[in-house]
Design a protein around this motif. Structure first.
Motif, short mmCIF file in Angstrom:
data_model
loop_
_atom_site.label_atom_id
_atom_site.label_comp_id
_atom_site.label_asym_id
_atom_site.label_seq_id
_atom_site.Cartn_x
_atom_site.Cartn_y
_atom_site.Cartn_z
N SER A 10 0.84 -1.20 0.00
CA SER A 10 0.00 0.00 0.00
C SER A 10 0.88 1.25 0.00
CB SER A 10 -1.05 0.00 1.11
OG SER A 10 -0.44 0.15 2.34
N ASN A 11 2.04 1.20 0.65
CA ASN A 11 2.97 2.33 0.53
C ASN A 11 3.43 2.50 -0.91
OD1 ASN A 11 3.08 3.20 3.17
ND2 ASN A 11 4.86 1.97 3.73
N ALA A 12 3.75 1.37 -1.57
CA ALA A 12 4.25 1.45 -2.95
C ALA A 12 3.22 2.14 -3.85
CB ALA A 12 4.58 0.05 -3.47
N ILE A 13 1.96 1.76 -3.67
CA ILE A 13 0.91 2.39 -4.51
C ILE A 13 0.72 3.85 -4.09
CG2 ILE A 13 -1.57 2.34 -5.08
CD1 ILE A 13 -0.61 -0.18 -6.16
N LYS A 14 0.71 4.07 -2.76
CA LYS A 14 0.46 5.43 -2.27
C LYS A 14 1.49 6.43 -2.78
CE LYS A 14 0.94 6.42 2.39
NZ LYS A 14 0.50 6.48 3.78
N PHE A 15 2.77 6.01 -2.79
CA PHE A 15 3.83 6.95 -3.15
C PHE A 15 4.19 6.91 -4.64
CE2 PHE A 15 4.43 6.27 1.47
CZ PHE A 15 4.30 7.60 1.87
N LEU A 36 6.00 0.48 8.77
CA LEU A 36 7.28 -0.17 8.47
C LEU A 36 7.93 -0.70 9.73
CD1 LEU A 36 8.97 2.08 5.76
CD2 LEU A 36 7.97 -0.19 5.49
N ALA A 37 7.79 0.06 10.85
CA ALA A 37 8.37 -0.41 12.12
C ALA A 37 7.74 -1.75 12.49
CB ALA A 37 8.13 0.63 13.21
N ILE A 38 6.41 -1.84 12.35
CA ILE A 38 5.72 -3.09 12.69
C ILE A 38 6.14 -4.21 11.72
CG2 ILE A 38 3.45 -4.22 12.78
CD1 ILE A 38 2.31 -1.57 13.78
P1 ADP Z 1 2.98 5.51 6.89
O1 ADP Z 1 3.01 5.12 5.45
O2 ADP Z 1 1.72 5.12 7.58
O3 ADP Z 1 3.40 6.92 7.14
P2 ADP Z 1 5.14 3.60 7.20
O4 ADP Z 1 5.92 3.20 8.41
O5 ADP Z 1 4.49 2.52 6.41
O6 ADP Z 1 4.08 4.65 7.68
O7 ADP Z 1 6.11 4.41 6.25
C1 ADP Z 1 6.96 5.41 6.84
C2 ADP Z 1 7.40 6.40 5.80
O8 ADP Z 1 8.29 5.77 4.87
C3 ADP Z 1 6.30 6.96 4.92
O9 ADP Z 1 5.60 8.00 5.58
C4 ADP Z 1 7.10 7.46 3.73
O10 ADP Z 1 7.71 8.70 4.05
C5 ADP Z 1 8.19 6.41 3.62
N1 ADP Z 1 7.87 5.36 2.62
C6 ADP Z 1 7.47 4.10 2.86
N2 ADP Z 1 7.29 3.41 1.72
C7 ADP Z 1 7.60 4.25 0.72
C8 ADP Z 1 7.62 4.14 -0.72
N3 ADP Z 1 7.30 3.00 -1.34
N4 ADP Z 1 8.00 5.24 -1.43
C9 ADP Z 1 8.34 6.38 -0.80
N5 ADP Z 1 8.33 6.55 0.54
C10 ADP Z 1 7.96 5.52 1.30
#
Ligand code: ADP
Length: 380
Positions: free
Chosen positions: A119-124, A187-189
């Protein structure tokens, strides 16, 4: 703690959603919409903080049950392929080599890690693609080392930011929260969970150059000897298209459905009743497990029961067991609708004889989909 936090949040989310359906000025609608987004962030913060606290205090125990890895990966694919389509980017799945199909482990936790990273990959990522690659290496007769690489063409993370990324409440920079939301806990989890499984997560990235997360985890093979099943991919795709159709046809989808709503808290009853009636259902309220039993025994016909768990007089688990003990209600669909939403709660509901679980705060679309699904399988 979980229940205590979710119950008032359910009332807030429900009332905001109901209010959004009334005539509003643009300004009022915008304020309420912002409030709704904030409740989503608060909800995920609560869930993740509770998870994190459990891990930190050493109280998290991993399950060791047989699961189908191909099923899990295809579920991930179905979720993110749809999200990618909505964002006009691609989500590509690559399955490489001879991967076992059945393993022993904690499937929900493996899924949680993959959901978070995908979901991070899609979000960013606003342009291009996200690719999901999975391969395996034999460690010995009993174990395979599973490697998963999730690579995106999004905003990337600088080397300095990477240094603190796996710490709790860290985001790459403080504009991230404003632009993308999030809690900084995922990510920490994920890192802690993968390490508990004996594996690791590594990140390869640079600012503006996309991100690659490489997850390795040793997984114990189960006794069932089968290879990763790629054929179910097509079925999964079809399933997710069908689910989307259910989503699109929800307006009057509960027309003529008789629901017994068992819920002790008045405001929760009112919110659920309005949501269900908006979709055409006929709702009969009930105030605790014993009252629900009495109502069923009085003889009115119900298509489905939505059952809270924590209630006075008789709780939802006891009530379900009592209902199941009566032959004529053996197949009556019962869905838990509860703020008890941890994994063990869901397992308890199944064990008591429920057909599914809807977590509070209620997500309207999820609730309707669950009801339709349970109704269609009880028709079959
Ligand atoms: P959250 O996404 O809820 O803020 P995460 O611990 O999953 O928390 O991610 C921490 C941070 O790492 C994100 O806020 C973002 O700044 C960075 N991050 C994680 N995955 C990506 C990604 N695929 N591309 C860019 N930045 C990322």
């Amino acid at each position: 703690m979980n229940h205590e936090l979710r119950t008032p949040l359910n009332a807030i989310v429900g009332l905001v959603n109901l209010c959004l359906k009334t005539p509003l000025t643009d300004k009022q609608a915008d304020y309420l919409y912002q409030a709704k987004l904030a409740t989503h962030t608060l909800m995920s913060l609560i869930n993740q903080s509770l998870d994190y606290a459990k891990i930190e205090s050493g109280k998290l125990e991993l399950e060791c049950l047989e699961f189908d890895l191909s099923e899990l990966i295809h579920k991930i694919y179905a979720v993110f392929n749809m999200q990618a389509l909505d964002k006009n980017i691609e989500f590509n799945l690559h399955i490489d080599g001879e991967i076992n199909r059945y393993f022993l482990g904690d499937a929900l936790r493996v899924e949680q890690v993959l959901l978070n990273i995908c979901s991070n990959a899609i979000k960013f990522t606003d342009q291009g693609d996200v690719s999901f690659w999975i391969g395996a290496k034999e460690i010995n007769n009993n174990t395979q080392q599973i490697m998963i690489k999730i690579k995106d063409s999004g905003i990337g993370i600088s080397k300095e930011q990477q240094a603190t990324l796996f710490q709790s409440f860290q985001q790459a920079d403080n504009t991230t929260t404003r632009k993308y939301g999030g809690t900084g806990l995922g990510l920490a989890i994920s890192k802690q969970l993968v390490e508990l499984m004996g594996g690791s997560i590594v990140i390869n990235s640079d600012l503006g150059k996309g991100c690659e997360f490489v997850i390795t985890m040793p997984l114990l093979k189960s006794n069932q000897n089968a290879l990763f099943d790629c054929s179910s991919l097509m079925t999964r795709q079809k399933d997710s298209e069908q689910e989307k159709q259910v989503d699109n046809h929800q307006e009057h989808s509960l027309q003529g459905v008789n629901v017994l709503l068992v819920e002790d808290i008045e405001i929760n009853r009112m919110i659920a009743t309005e949501l269900l009636e908006n979709h055409g259902a006929k709702v009969t309220p009930s105030f605790d497990g014993q009252h629900a039993l009495d109502t069923l025994q009085a003889g009115d016909h119900f298509d489905v029961v939505l059952m809270d768990i924590q209630m006075p007089v008789m709780d939802g688990l006891q009530a379900t067991r009592a209902i199941r003990a009566m032959p004529k209600f053996e197949h009556l669909p019962i869905l838990a609708m509860t703020a008890n939403a941890m994994n063990e709660d869901i397992a308890n509901c199944q064990e008591a004889g429920m057909n599914g679980h809807i977590a509070k705060p209620i997500d309207e679309s999820n609730m309707i989909t669950r009801i339709l699904t349970v109704l269609s399988s009880s028709d079959a």
